[in-house]
Design an enzyme around this catalytic site. Structure first.
Site, PDB file in Angstrom:
ATOM      1  N   LYS A 175       0.835  -1.198   0.000  1.00 19.92           N
ATOM      2  CA  LYS A 175       0.000   0.000   0.000  1.00 19.92           C
ATOM      3  C   LYS A 175       0.872   1.251   0.000  1.00 19.92           C
ATOM      4  CE  LYS A 175      -3.246   2.712   2.540  1.00 19.92           C
ATOM      5  NZ  LYS A 175      -3.937   2.998   3.773  1.00 19.92           N
ATOM      6  N   GLU A 181      10.941  -4.383   3.628  1.00 20.26           N
ATOM      7  CA  GLU A 181      10.987  -5.781   3.195  1.00 20.26           C
ATOM      8  C   GLU A 181      10.626  -5.891   1.713  1.00 20.26           C
ATOM      9  OE1 GLU A 181       9.529  -4.705   5.942  1.00 20.26           O
ATOM     10  OE2 GLU A 181       9.686  -6.152   7.589  1.00 20.26           O
ATOM     11  N   GLY A 234      -4.073  -1.041   5.424  1.00 15.68           N
ATOM     12  CA  GLY A 234      -3.154  -2.070   4.913  1.00 15.68           C
ATOM     13  C   GLY A 234      -3.627  -3.484   5.197  1.00 15.68           C
ATOM     14  N   ARG A 235      -4.168  -3.728   6.396  1.00 13.06           N
ATOM     15  CA  ARG A 235      -4.569  -5.112   6.700  1.00 13.06           C
ATOM     16  C   ARG A 235      -5.924  -5.485   6.109  1.00 13.06           C
ATOM     17  NH1 ARG A 235      -3.464  -2.225  11.014  1.00 13.06           N
ATOM     18  NH2 ARG A 235      -5.048  -1.536  12.483  1.00 13.06           N
ATOM     19  N   GLU A 320      -3.035  -6.401  15.412  1.00 13.41           N
ATOM     20  CA  GLU A 320      -2.606  -5.074  14.953  1.00 13.41           C
ATOM     21  C   GLU A 320      -3.728  -4.058  15.193  1.00 13.41           C
ATOM     22  OE1 GLU A 320       0.561  -4.702  11.648  1.00 13.41           O
ATOM     23  OE2 GLU A 320      -1.261  -3.995  10.689  1.00 13.41           O
ATOM     24  N   HIS A 351      -2.077 -32.358  18.730  1.00 10.71           N
ATOM     25  CA  HIS A 351      -0.846 -33.060  19.094  1.00 10.71           C
ATOM     26  C   HIS A 351       0.272 -32.082  19.419  1.00 10.71           C
ATOM     27  CE1 HIS A 351      -2.628 -36.887  17.848  1.00 10.71           C
ATOM     28  NE2 HIS A 351      -3.236 -36.140  16.926  1.00 10.71           N
ATOM     29  N   LYS A 479       9.831   0.317  13.283  1.00 11.74           N
ATOM     30  CA  LYS A 479      10.368   0.544  11.923  1.00 11.74           C
ATOM     31  C   LYS A 479      11.384   1.683  11.959  1.00 11.74           C
ATOM     32  CE  LYS A 479       6.227  -0.730   9.291  1.00 11.74           C
ATOM     33  NZ  LYS A 479       5.144  -0.220   8.465  1.00 11.74           N
TER      34      LYS A 479
HETATM   35  O1  F6P Z   1       2.926  -3.998   9.901  1.00 15.35           O
HETATM   36  C1  F6P Z   1       2.565  -2.708   9.592  1.00 15.35           C
HETATM   37  C2  F6P Z   1       1.965  -2.610   8.225  1.00 15.35           C
HETATM   38  O2  F6P Z   1       1.804  -1.280   7.935  1.00 15.35           O
HETATM   39  C3  F6P Z   1       0.654  -3.377   8.075  1.00 15.35           C
HETATM   40  O3  F6P Z   1      -0.430  -2.678   8.540  1.00 15.35           O
HETATM   41  C4  F6P Z   1       0.637  -3.637   6.615  1.00 15.35           C
HETATM   42  O4  F6P Z   1      -0.224  -4.684   6.311  1.00 15.35           O
HETATM   43  C5  F6P Z   1       2.090  -3.988   6.356  1.00 15.35           C
HETATM   44  O5  F6P Z   1       2.822  -3.146   7.231  1.00 15.35           O
HETATM   45  C6  F6P Z   1       2.545  -3.805   4.951  1.00 15.35           C
HETATM   46  O6  F6P Z   1       2.391  -2.481   4.533  1.00 15.35           O
HETATM   47  P1  F6P Z   1       2.420  -2.080   3.001  1.00 15.35           P
HETATM   48  O7  F6P Z   1       1.270  -2.732   2.320  1.00 15.35           O
HETATM   49  O8  F6P Z   1       2.333  -0.583   2.985  1.00 15.35           O
HETATM   50  O9  F6P Z   1       3.728  -2.565   2.437  1.00 15.35           O
END
Ligand code: F6P
Length: 517
Positions: A175, A181, A234-235, A320, A351, A479
């Protein structure tokens, strides 16, 4: 402050004096799902108190605000309008983007192009898609799909290994298009394409983002950028073009079915009376279990191998969203809020940790999730799966008293003395709360409805606790620190140890030295 509200005090008192009535079947049926809440505490007083508490929290108006795209995320001053992504009369822009996505998929399918998809994204840009692809592509698809989320270089190394770069599409889902990452893994993928001599390597990369300009600057061709919007958290982004990977891996019908099921749940949430409203009832049970009965966690037990990723999906959604303890006025909530969420598919879970659920000192409420019909051809497996699910739930509810345990030992041929000793170890406290969520079968429609049910549950819990379920400031802080430490470890700046604890300072220095060597 919640703890001072008379409606909260009445709710808490009613919950304390209520109990699980095992003779009272309480079912809510919606969108191919039977939600059985018989395993939660209930009483007429609790029902009344819940009604009053929701009214005190202005529930109808707040729900309307959420569903109509009002400012539901007040700390970030924006809407949380994921429901608009699944409404049949979609906003023009949303409908256009969906059409673009479908055209992209149809062209790729007609050309039998992109034998491999590498989906790069993390958190909300990963779990929902991973869940959907494993739910409906569990038996394999003609396209091989790899998911890469983690910053650990082994993840991207493994994700690309063995693939033909010439027939690989890299889907970068982010987003913000700033997530470290995703950007670093995307960079490694681009280099991999370049190193293989792929012509126009950028054309092998697709981005799904709310920041198309940033993606363009990064190097993704405009035609390969699909938009999502700032008003989608984002989630909650799995309802957007992030599902391009699902459409390519399984089919665009799966995406359409998920949207339809989620929309059916949205309508139910908007219209069903409180006692028959599945997300509201799940939320009320969750608040009782966490804030009154003091259970610190919630266990998710999908009795369906295909739903393994439901656990991290719900984990992110709940933790979150509800992992906060300050209310909208900046005051402490003063009652325990969002539980830790954890789990594993049954029967593996049995298990692994069910012993703790049955006889551990804490215990946890469990959401059992199972499909009435299976999609494989071995009825005996499904019979056993259903039986295990019901049996575990029954054992948690019913428990086993000392007398029954003693008799069991005597029946097994033990002496009176031995039986008396062993029986104590076989006692189950019972009375442990659970939901049983039965999907008629695992279809895109029922899975979409299931996920939307959890989303609305989380919204209602946030409202009752008075917290904003749509921000995540805690994650942001980590972060920022990581950025600073990265600069120090890579030698761009000198370690700033003056304000650090001794341990972090020691390891920053140690790692900086070993990275340099
Ligand atoms: O973990 C924090 C967060 O902002 C989440 O809310 C989101 O799903 C994830 O990082 C990834 O964010 P983006 O879609 O902006 O890469």
């Amino acid at each position: 402050m919640l703890s001072n509200m008379p409606e909260w005090v009445a709710f808490k008192d009613a919950a304390r004096t209520s109990s699980v009535n095992v003779q009272n079947l309480r079912l809510i049926q919606v969108a191919g799902i039977d939600l059985d809440i018989s395993g939660q505490v209930s009483s007429p007083q609790l029902t009344e108190a819940a009604r009053a508490l929701l009214a005190a929290r202005d529930f109808p108006a707040m729900r309307e605000r959420l569903l109509s795209g009002g400012i539901a995320n007040t700390t970030e001053e924006r809407a949380a309008w994921h429901t608009a992504l699944r409404a049949p009369a979609a906003i023009k822009e949303v409908a256009q983007e969906r059409q673009r996505l479908n055209a992209f998929v149809r062209l790729a399918d007609s050309e039998r192009r992109w034998r491999n998809i590498v989906h790069i994204g993390i958190g909300g840009s990963d779990w929902g898609v991973r869940l959907t692809v494993s739910a409906f592509g569990y038996a394999g698809t003609w396209r091989e799909v790899h998911f890469v989320a983690n910053i650990d270089g082994h993840a991207i190394q493994g994700g690309l290994a063995g693939l033909d770069p010439h027939d690989t599409l890299i889907v970068m889902a982010s987003k913000s298009f700033t997530t470290a990452e995703t950007l670093q893994n995307g960079q490694r993928a681009l280099e991999w394409l370049q190193a293989a001599g792929v012509e126009n390597p950028q054309s092998h990369i697709v981005a799904i983002t709310a920041r198309p300009e940033t993606a363009k600057k990064w190097g993704v061709p405009e035609a390969n950028i699909f938009k999502l919007w700032d008003w989608v958290g984002g989630r909650f982004s799995m309802w957007s073009a992030v599902n391009l990977t699902t459409a390519l891996a399984v089919s665009e019908d799966v995406v359409a079915g998920m949207l339809a099921g989620a929309n059916a749940m949205d309508n139910h949430f908007a219209q069903a009376p409180i006692e028959q409203n599945a997300p509201i009832q799940m939320a009320l049970a969750g608040v009782v279990n966490r804030s009154v009965l003091d259970y610190g966690s919630l266990n998710i037990a999908p009795y369906d191998f295909r739903l393994a990723s439901l656990v991290p999906y719900v984990q992110q959604l709940e933790m979150e969203s509800l992992g906060k303890s300050v209310d909208l006025d900046g005051e402490p909530v003063n009652v325990p809020t969002g539980p830790a969420v954890w789990g594993m598919p049954g029967t593996d879970a049995q298990h692994t940790f069910f012993q703790w659920l049955h006889q551990g000192s804490d215990g946890a409420p469990v959401d059992f999730i199972v499909c009435q019909q299976a999609d494989h051809g071995w009825p005996a497996h499904h019979t056993s799966l259903l039986a295990n699910c019901l049996a575990q739930r029954e054992a948690l509810l019913k428990g086993k008293g000392y007398d029954a345990a003693l008799q069991e030992c005597l029946d097994a041929g033990m002496s009176q003395e031995q039986a008396a000793k062993v029986a104590r170890h076989r006692v189950h406290p019972g009375g442990r709360p659970s939901n049983l969520i039965v999907l008629s079968r695992l279809s895109p429609y029922t899975l979409g409805a299931l996920l939307a049910m959890y989303e609305h549950k989380v919204f209602v819990q946030g409202l009752i606790w008075g917290i904003n379920p749509f921000d995540q400031w805690g994650v942001e802080y980590g972060k920022v620190l990581a950025k600073g430490i990265t600069a120090e470890l890579s030698g761009q700046v000198q370690p700033d140890n003056a304000s650090r604890d001794a341990s972090t300072a020691h390891w920053v220095q140690t790692f900086a030295r070993s990275l340099k060597a």
